[in-house]
Design an enzyme around this catalytic site. Structure first.
Site, PDB file in Angstrom:
ATOM      1  N   GLU A  55      39.075  37.979  46.928  1.00  0.00           N
ATOM      2  CA  GLU A  55      39.809  36.711  46.840  1.00  0.00           C
ATOM      3  C   GLU A  55      39.996  36.228  45.404  1.00  0.00           C
ATOM      4  O   GLU A  55      39.038  36.096  44.642  1.00  0.00           O
ATOM      5  CB  GLU A  55      39.092  35.635  47.659  1.00  0.00           C
ATOM      6  CG  GLU A  55      39.846  34.319  47.723  1.00  0.00           C
ATOM      7  CD  GLU A  55      39.346  33.383  48.796  1.00  0.00           C
ATOM      8  OE1 GLU A  55      39.854  32.249  48.872  1.00  0.00           O
ATOM      9  OE2 GLU A  55      38.435  33.769  49.563  1.00  0.00           O
ATOM     10  N   VAL A  56      41.240  35.964  45.069  1.00  0.00           N
ATOM     11  CA  VAL A  56      41.675  35.345  43.803  1.00  0.00           C
ATOM     12  C   VAL A  56      41.051  36.042  42.595  1.00  0.00           C
ATOM     13  O   VAL A  56      40.253  35.463  41.853  1.00  0.00           O
ATOM     14  CB  VAL A  56      41.388  33.828  43.784  1.00  0.00           C
ATOM     15  CG1 VAL A  56      42.127  33.170  42.616  1.00  0.00           C
ATOM     16  CG2 VAL A  56      41.826  33.169  45.079  1.00  0.00           C
TER      17      VAL A  56
END
Length: 277
Positions: free
Chosen positions: A169-170
Site C-alpha cells: 500500500e502506497v
C-alpha cells in the site's frame, strides 16, 4: 456451505502471477457488490470477517475470496478481540468452513507464521499499514532508499515464514514493481503502481460513494453518491405522501383491505350481542 464450483485456488492465483496476468481485486461489503463483482468477472474479493457469511460466499460466486481477520482492538471474532495465535487460528478455521480462500492478517510475525504453518494462505500488509499508522502517519512509505529497503526486508520476512501474499500500500511505483518481480508472494497493489501483481480498489471508490477521505490511487467509474442522494430524496417524498394519505384517510383504500360478506359480518355482530343500527 456453498456448493463446489470452479472458483480459483491459491495455485491458480500463483499461476496468474507466473504468466504475468494482472489480477483485479475489489473490497466489498454487501451481497449486491459481491454478486456484481462475480458477474463482471473480478478475480479476487476482499471481505472483512464481519461481513463474511454463507450468503456472502454464495454471492461471490467464482471470485477468489480473501477474508479479513480483524486486528486486535480493530475488530472482534465471536465477541472477543483477536490477540493470540489461537484466536486467529479459530477465526481462520471458522471462515475456511464458510468458504474463505485466503486470509488477511496484519498481526505479528509469530502469529502469521503459526497460521502459515497450519497451511492457511495468509495475505499480510506492507508499506502504509493502517493498523500500524502511528509509526508512519498517513503518507507514502518507501520514498527514501532506507525506507524502501525496510519495506523490502518486511516482504522477505513474510515470504520466509510462508505468507501467500501481501497488500502493498502506497509505495513508489518503481519500488512496487521491483518488489513484485522479486518475490514469490502475490503483491496486491494499492497505490503501488502498475507493476504490482494485482490492483486493489474499494467498491465504494469505484462506485463514487466514498465516505470520508478518498485516496489518491482511487479511481471512480460511476457516481453512486448522486444516485443514493436521489433515492434518499425519493424515500423522504414517498414517506411524506404516506403520512398525508394516513391523515386524510385515503390510505388504506378499498384495494388494500380484506372484505367480509354481509351475512358473515352480521353473524359476527350477533355473536357479539350487537343489534343492527
Amino acid at each position: 456451505m456453498v456448493a463446489k464450483n470452479t472458483r480459483p485456488t491459491v495455485a491458480d492465483i500463483r499461476a496468474m502471477k507466473a504468466r504475468g496476468q494482472k489480477i483485479s481485486v475489489l473490497y466489498v461489503t454487501t451481497l449486491e457488490e459481491a454478486s456484481a463483482a462475480d458477474a463482471a468477472g473480478i478475480d479476487m474479493l476482499s471481505i472483512e470477517g464481519r461481513f463474511f457469511s454463507p450468503e456472502m460466499r454464495m454471492a461471490a460466486g467464482k471470485c477468489f475470496v480473501q477474508v479479513g481477520l480483524p486486528f486486535g482492538a480493530w475488530g472482534s471474532f465471536q465477541g472477543r478481540p483477536l490477540t493470540t495465535a489461537e484466536d486467529y487460528l479459530r477465526a481462520a478455521f471458522h471462515f475456511t468452513q464458510l468458504g474463505g480462500d485466503c486470509f488477511y492478517c496484519a498481526a505479528s510475525y509469530d502469529i502469521q507464521k503459526v497460521l502459515c504453518d497450519n497451511h492457511i494462505p495468509i495475505v499480510a500488509h506492507v508499506g502504509l499499514i493502517p493498523s500500524y499508522i502511528t509509526w508512519t502517519g498517513f503518507r507514502a512509505v518507501g520514498k527514501t532508499a532506507e525506507e524502501a529497503l525496510r519495506v523490502w526486508h518486511h516482504v522477505k520476512q513474510l515470504e520466509a515464514i510462508g505468507c501467500f501474499g501481501a497488500e502493498l500500500e502506497v509505495v513508489p511505483d518503481r519500488v512496487g514493481e521491483l518488489i513484485s518481480r522479486n518475490t514469490s508472494m502475490i503483491m496486491l497493489g494499492m497505490g503501488a503502481g502498475p507493476g504490482a501483481d494485482a490492483q486493489y480498489l474499494f467498491a465504494e471508490d469505484v462506485l463514487g460513494h466514498t465516505d470520508g477521505h478518498k485516496p489518491r490511487h482511487a479511481k471512480t467509474y460511476r457516481n453512486f453518491a448522486a444516485e443514493f442522494e436521489r433515492l434518499q430524496q425519493e424515500r423522504i417524498a414517498a414517506f411524506g405522501e404516506f403520512i398525508a394519505d394516513v391523515r386524510s384517510g385515503s390510505y388504506p383504500a378499498q384495494e388494500h383491505v380484506v372484505p367480509i360478506v354481509d351475512d358473515e359480518f352480521e353473524g359476527f355482530r350477533v355473536g357479539l350481542g350487537l343489534r343492527n343500527s
